[in-house]
Design a protein around this motif. Sequence first.
Motif, PDB file in Angstrom:
ATOM      1  N   UNK A 114      16.354   2.017  17.643  1.00 47.87           N
ATOM      2  CA  UNK A 114      17.579   2.797  17.478  1.00 47.87           C
ATOM      3  C   UNK A 114      17.304   4.286  18.098  1.00 47.87           C
ATOM      4  N   UNK A 115      16.123   4.830  17.393  1.00 47.84           N
ATOM      5  CA  UNK A 115      15.777   6.009  17.708  1.00 47.84           C
ATOM      6  C   UNK A 115      15.648   6.086  19.183  1.00 47.84           C
ATOM      7  N   UNK A 116      14.861   5.329  19.932  1.00 47.57           N
ATOM      8  CA  UNK A 116      14.849   5.640  21.216  1.00 47.57           C
ATOM      9  C   UNK A 116      16.103   5.660  22.195  1.00 47.57           C
ATOM     10  N   UNK A 117      17.028   4.787  21.675  1.00 48.57           N
ATOM     11  CA  UNK A 117      18.414   4.669  22.181  1.00 48.57           C
ATOM     12  C   UNK A 117      19.175   6.168  22.256  1.00 48.57           C
ATOM     13  N   UNK A 118      19.200   6.216  20.907  1.00 50.39           N
ATOM     14  CA  UNK A 118      19.781   7.640  20.648  1.00 50.39           C
ATOM     15  C   UNK A 118      19.191   8.869  21.411  1.00 50.39           C
ATOM     16  N   UNK A 119      17.761   8.802  21.605  1.00 51.81           N
ATOM     17  CA  UNK A 119      16.999   9.794  22.082  1.00 51.81           C
ATOM     18  C   UNK A 119      17.513   9.829  23.804  1.00 51.81           C
ATOM     19  N   UNK A 120      17.603   8.701  24.464  1.00 52.70           N
ATOM     20  CA  UNK A 120      17.987   8.471  25.683  1.00 52.70           C
ATOM     21  C   UNK A 120      19.439   9.368  26.006  1.00 52.70           C
ATOM     22  N   UNK A 121      20.149   8.830  25.269  1.00 53.36           N
ATOM     23  CA  UNK A 121      21.457   9.368  25.288  1.00 53.36           C
ATOM     24  C   UNK A 121      21.638  10.972  25.117  1.00 53.36           C
ATOM     25  N   UNK A 122      20.848  11.574  24.184  1.00 51.14           N
ATOM     26  CA  UNK A 122      20.787  12.822  23.823  1.00 51.14           C
ATOM     27  C   UNK A 122      20.260  13.423  24.933  1.00 51.14           C
ATOM     28  N   UNK A 123      19.099  13.131  25.416  1.00 57.44           N
ATOM     29  CA  UNK A 123      18.351  13.623  26.545  1.00 57.44           C
ATOM     30  C   UNK A 123      19.256  13.485  27.962  1.00 57.44           C
ATOM     31  N   UNK A 124      20.116  12.676  28.187  1.00 58.37           N
ATOM     32  CA  UNK A 124      20.936  12.721  29.408  1.00 58.37           C
ATOM     33  C   UNK A 124      22.068  13.579  29.184  1.00 58.37           C
ATOM     34  N   UNK A 125      22.569  13.564  27.985  1.00 58.44           N
ATOM     35  CA  UNK A 125      23.626  14.714  27.696  1.00 58.44           C
ATOM     36  C   UNK A 125      23.373  16.049  27.964  1.00 58.44           C
ATOM     37  N   UNK A 126      22.066  16.383  27.399  1.00 58.94           N
ATOM     38  CA  UNK A 126      21.409  17.812  27.567  1.00 58.94           C
ATOM     39  C   UNK A 126      21.058  18.187  29.118  1.00 58.94           C
ATOM     40  N   UNK A 127      20.486  17.084  29.679  1.00 56.57           N
ATOM     41  CA  UNK A 127      20.283  17.136  30.915  1.00 56.57           C
ATOM     42  C   UNK A 127      21.564  17.547  31.870  1.00 56.57           C
ATOM     43  N   UNK A 128      22.685  16.823  31.711  1.00 55.83           N
ATOM     44  CA  UNK A 128      23.909  17.023  32.593  1.00 55.83           C
ATOM     45  C   UNK A 128      24.652  18.367  32.125  1.00 55.83           C
ATOM     46  N   UNK A 129      24.714  18.800  30.958  1.00 55.23           N
ATOM     47  CA  UNK A 129      25.040  19.955  30.479  1.00 55.23           C
ATOM     48  C   UNK A 129      24.389  21.114  31.220  1.00 55.23           C
ATOM     49  N   UNK A 130      22.960  21.022  31.129  1.00 56.69           N
ATOM     50  CA  UNK A 130      22.094  21.987  31.477  1.00 56.69           C
ATOM     51  C   UNK A 130      22.460  22.370  33.224  1.00 56.69           C
ATOM     52  N   UNK A 131      22.804  21.019  33.921  1.00 55.79           N
ATOM     53  CA  UNK A 131      22.968  21.089  35.336  1.00 55.79           C
ATOM     54  C   UNK A 131      24.347  21.631  35.643  1.00 55.79           C
ATOM     55  N   UNK A 132      25.309  21.314  34.700  1.00 48.63           N
ATOM     56  CA  UNK A 132      26.633  22.085  34.845  1.00 48.63           C
ATOM     57  C   UNK A 132      26.458  23.514  34.324  1.00 48.63           C
ATOM     58  N   UNK A 133      25.956  24.095  33.400  1.00 52.62           N
ATOM     59  CA  UNK A 133      25.820  25.148  33.261  1.00 52.62           C
ATOM     60  C   UNK A 133      24.913  26.157  34.156  1.00 52.62           C
ATOM     61  N   UNK A 134      24.033  25.762  35.071  1.00 55.96           N
ATOM     62  CA  UNK A 134      23.500  26.153  35.925  1.00 55.96           C
ATOM     63  C   UNK A 134      24.318  26.249  37.208  1.00 55.96           C
ATOM     64  N   UNK A 135      25.315  25.630  37.455  1.00 56.36           N
ATOM     65  CA  UNK A 135      26.099  25.722  38.491  1.00 56.36           C
ATOM     66  C   UNK A 135      27.364  26.476  38.242  1.00 56.36           C
ATOM     67  N   UNK A 136      27.629  26.731  36.949  1.00 60.63           N
ATOM     68  CA  UNK A 136      28.501  27.695  36.681  1.00 60.63           C
ATOM     69  C   UNK A 136      28.153  28.931  36.717  1.00 60.63           C
ATOM     70  N   UNK A 137      26.833  29.185  36.612  1.00 57.91           N
ATOM     71  CA  UNK A 137      26.354  30.553  36.298  1.00 57.91           C
ATOM     72  C   UNK A 137      25.733  31.079  37.975  1.00 57.91           C
ATOM     73  N   UNK A 138      25.825  29.929  38.777  1.00 52.10           N
ATOM     74  CA  UNK A 138      25.531  30.279  40.218  1.00 52.10           C
ATOM     75  C   UNK A 138      26.944  30.921  40.752  1.00 52.10           C
ATOM     76  N   UNK A 139      28.000  30.251  40.344  1.00 54.20           N
ATOM     77  CA  UNK A 139      29.252  30.836  40.733  1.00 54.20           C
ATOM     78  C   UNK A 139      29.725  32.110  40.227  1.00 54.20           C
TER      79      UNK A 139
END
Length: 152
Positions: free
Chosen positions: A127-152
């Motif tokens: 369960x810890x590994x599944x949760x970790x996978x979800x959390x990492x993917x969420x943080x990665x996608x938020x970071x990508x969005x934040x980078x594109x917002x800062x570029x604009x």
Amino acid sequence: MKRIIFFGVLLIITSSCATEKPNFSPLSNSFYSETKGSDSDKGAKNNIEINVRDNVNASEISNLIATFPQFKNTALNTEITTLKYSLQNYLYAIDAGNLQGKNRAIKDFEKSYKKIQKLRQNLKEDDNEVLNRYLVRLKTNISAIEDSVKRN
């Protein structure tokens, strides 16, 4: 008789393979048109220049929200619900161009994320590994969005 069964199975296989995945995005068409804002807001200083509907990272966040697993720990599930709510608010704020709402949603996300990190110590390894996978993917996608917002 064998021909009828063969063609019946063939028909079922071809029709089941041709279906599309339903869209579980929290950003519905009616919400999108209501929150886009007027043309006078486009020149505002606090406007965010990103199209959430066409952004792959925002789509993945929506899919992760929809498919997030349930765990046996009720406190963890409650905090995951709070995390999902803050992520939805984040996507809505970006779509509406609301910089303050986006920042508030990021802070709420960070609070929930930290609480989940503390609560996940009691989980089983799988369960810890599944949760970790979800959390990492969420943080990665938020970071990508934040980078594109800062570029604009």
